[in-house]
Design an enzyme around this catalytic site. Structure first.
Site, short mmCIF file in Angstrom:
data_model
loop_
_atom_site.label_atom_id
_atom_site.label_comp_id
_atom_site.label_asym_id
_atom_site.label_seq_id
_atom_site.Cartn_x
_atom_site.Cartn_y
_atom_site.Cartn_z
CE LYS A 22 -1.57 1.51 4.10
NZ LYS A 22 -1.80 2.91 4.46
CG ASN A 23 2.27 2.68 3.23
OD1 ASN A 23 1.08 3.07 3.15
ND2 ASN A 23 2.79 2.66 4.37
CB CYS A 124 -4.52 10.27 12.14
SG CYS A 124 -2.15 9.77 11.96
NE ARG A 129 0.69 10.77 10.37
CZ ARG A 129 0.32 8.89 9.53
NH1 ARG A 129 -0.50 8.63 9.76
NH2 ARG A 129 1.25 8.62 8.67
CG ASP A 314 3.49 1.82 9.74
OD1 ASP A 314 3.05 2.16 10.48
OD2 ASP A 314 3.77 1.95 8.89
NE ARG A 407 -6.55 3.85 6.01
CZ ARG A 407 -5.73 4.32 6.99
NH1 ARG A 407 -5.85 4.43 7.96
NH2 ARG A 407 -4.11 4.68 6.01
C1 UD1 Z 1 4.65 7.22 6.57
C2 UD1 Z 1 3.56 5.73 7.09
C3 UD1 Z 1 3.15 5.22 7.78
C4 UD1 Z 1 4.45 5.18 8.95
C5 UD1 Z 1 5.61 5.88 8.90
C6 UD1 Z 1 6.86 6.09 9.51
C7 UD1 Z 1 2.73 5.86 4.71
C8 UD1 Z 1 1.37 6.21 3.51
N1 UD1 Z 1 2.14 6.11 5.56
O1 UD1 Z 1 4.01 8.02 7.06
O2 UD1 Z 1 2.08 4.35 8.22
O3 UD1 Z 1 4.19 4.85 10.24
O4 UD1 Z 1 5.77 6.42 7.57
O5 UD1 Z 1 6.94 5.05 9.46
O6 UD1 Z 1 3.94 5.45 3.76
N2 UD1 Z 1 7.54 14.60 10.41
C9 UD1 Z 1 8.24 16.17 10.66
N3 UD1 Z 1 7.37 17.18 9.79
C10 UD1 Z 1 6.84 16.31 8.25
C11 UD1 Z 1 6.99 14.97 8.24
C12 UD1 Z 1 7.35 13.76 9.25
O7 UD1 Z 1 8.53 16.39 12.07
O8 UD1 Z 1 6.74 17.56 7.94
C13 UD1 Z 1 7.81 13.24 11.52
C14 UD1 Z 1 7.10 12.65 12.26
O9 UD1 Z 1 5.86 13.50 13.12
C15 UD1 Z 1 6.47 11.40 12.18
C16 UD1 Z 1 8.26 10.77 11.81
O10 UD1 Z 1 8.83 12.38 11.16
O11 UD1 Z 1 7.84 11.60 13.95
C17 UD1 Z 1 8.23 9.77 10.99
O12 UD1 Z 1 6.93 10.65 9.75
P1 UD1 Z 1 6.48 10.09 8.08
O13 UD1 Z 1 7.76 9.52 7.18
O14 UD1 Z 1 6.60 11.51 7.31
O15 UD1 Z 1 5.73 9.32 8.54
P2 UD1 Z 1 4.39 9.19 6.82
O16 UD1 Z 1 5.37 9.28 5.61
O17 UD1 Z 1 3.36 10.01 7.37
#
Ligand code: UD1
Length: 430
Positions: A22-23, A124, A129, A314, A407
């Site tokens: 999915k991701n 969420c 996030r 995850d 999902r």
């Molecule tokens: C993706 C995965 C999710 C998984 C996560 C971490 C998808 C659709 N989802 O989520 O299932 O749990 O990776 O492996 O692929 N952060 C910031 N600023 C930003 C973006 C992120 O501070 O602009 C921080 C977040 O708060 C978190 C960390 O970075 O602590 C990791 O987040 P991120 O890797 O971006 O997660 P997602 O891509 O949303």
């Protein structure tokens, strides 16, 4: 809202076919917006998140044609996306609210069409996030970004410009978005502290096949030499390491033996290592992982979630369910999300012994047995952990709010039934 009913106690034996990731599918579908030629993606799982993203692309003006295809003995979707000219550059609230990964349209639309309006996804169940890395990186590449009425409005007069960008966290989402934006930028972009998840490497392989020039795959420094145009491609996405890890725990917790067909052990080194330390046997074949916990005496281990190749956040909830019924104590430290222990009170209602310290640590002390109960799931992975607990609990467990599972887990009941679980979906008319 549908529910899942489980009668616990059956050890699970047999094969589970692992679906497309999915991701990986989500950013790769959005990468199709970087070209006006058709892009065909194979091995897309049948999931509601994919339907939600398809609905967003339809509203942007993408033609979508879906075909079913048998790949390595497993029914999959092959979908062609074609966006000759978008009819809208707006990702509205109702789409982004349902599926936060809708934010992957940001980089491609801005890079190719120089304007995009994206509803901010907000937080969420698992945490705040934020999107600051996505937005400041695009600003470094010359974009003008404003937040208006809950939307990110991003513009650029010319092509985005290559930039040297250092991420403060190795964000998966920001790495994908900036890779896609930089692929069509003018000049060279370097991303420092990029995420190294296998999903990123798959996106890079696909972008390079489309004519992009990206170096540094599987490392934390990515160099993207921008090109003027990308072309159509056919690409088969990798299989879902989190789904594979989830069913690996199902074999372990029920003391069964499951062969995970089409799972790639390279992507699961850390979780498989933990399972082995807990007392589970792991065997590898050329196209599968066999997880064997027959007669195993499982004992606790410590886990610390981290960026890849560390232990994946995850899989934290699923491993917690396993630790609940393993001998001795386990310590779980959640290092990625600030609020990812929502499954704890539900597991405790089933008899688990867990102490949460602050937001980041939990001590799980193994108990002899769990007992079935009605439970409420709060997010996708937490829901699977409650199913796992139900599979080993005495009596009946009802997992409410099944839409979370739909999902991200394809054909969940069918896959579980095929390995001997007593599980059924109870459909409810509102
Ligand atoms: C993706 C995965 C999710 C998984 C996560 C971490 C998808 C659709 N989802 O989520 O299932 O749990 O990776 O492996 O692929 N952060 C910031 N600023 C930003 C973006 C992120 O501070 O602009 C921080 C977040 O708060 C978190 C960390 O970075 O602590 C990791 O987040 P991120 O890797 O971006 O997660 P997602 O891509 O949303």
């Amino acid at each position: 809202m549908d529910k899942i009913k489980i009668i616990g106690g059956n050890p699970l034996f047999g094969k589970v076919f692992i679906s497309g990731a999915k991701n990986t599918a989500l950013p790769i579908i959005c990468a199709s917006l970087l070209t006006d030629e058709p892009v065909t993606i194979k091995n897309i799982p049948f999931l509601s998140d994919i339907k939600s993203l398809n609905n967003l692309l339809l509203q942007l003006g993408t033609d979508i044609s879906v075909n079913e295809e048998l790949l390595n003995g497993h029914n999959t979707q092959t979908i062609t996306y074609h966006t000759p000219q978008p009819t809208s550059l707006i990702a509205p609230y109702d789409f982004v609210r349902k599926m936060r990964a809708s934010y992957y349209v940001l980089g491609p639309l801005l890079a190719k069409y120089r304007h995009v309006e994206l509803s901010l996804p907000g937080g969420c169940a698992i945490g705040a996030r934020p999107m600051d890395i996505h937005l400041t990186s695009l600003e470094q590449m010359g974009a003008r970004i404003e937040i208006k009425n809950g939307y990110v409005v991003a513009d650029t007069d010319d092509r985005l410009k290559g930039a040297h960008i250092a991420f403060h966290s190795a964000s998966v989402g920001a790495t994908c978005n900036i890779l896609m934006a930089a692929a069509l930028a003018e000049g060279t972009t370097v991303i420092e502290n990029a995420a190294k998840e296998p999903e990123i490497a798959d996106l890079i392989r696909m972008l390079n096949k489309m004519g992009a020039h990206i170096e540094g795959e599987n490392t934390s420094t990515l160099t993207i030499y921008g090109v003027k145009k990308l072309h159509g491609v056919t690409h088969q996405i990798i299989n879902d390491r989190i789904e594979a890890g989830s069913y690996a725990v199902a074999a372990a917790i029920t003391k069964g033996r499951i062969e995970l067909i089409n799972a790639n052990p390279e992507y699961l080194k850390t979780p498989l290592d933990i399972l082995q330390k807990m007392g589970v046997k792991i065997e590898l074949t050329p196209n599968s992982i066999i997880v064997d916990a027959q007669n195993a005496v499982l004992h606790g281990e410590d886990i610390y979630t981290d960026y890849y190749p560390g232990f994946p956040t995850d899989l934290q909830a699923q491993f917690m369910a396993l630790m609940c019924v393993s001998e001795g104590a386990s310590m779980i430290t959640e290092n990625i999300w600030e609020n990812r222990f929502m499954h704890v009170p539900e597991l405790m209602r089933m008899g688990a012994n867990i102490n949460v310290h602050g937001h980041a640590s939990a001590i799980v002390r193994g108990v002899k047995k769990l007992s079935g109960a009605p439970v409420m799931s709060t997010d996708l992975r937490a829901s699977f952990s409650l199913i796992l607990a139900g599979l080993v609990a005495e009596g009946e467990t009802i997992v409410n709010r099944v839409y979370h599972l739909d999902r991200g887990y394809e054909s969940l009941e069918e896959k579980f039934k095929a390995v001997g679980a007593d599980i059924e979906r109870i459909k409810e008319a509102d």
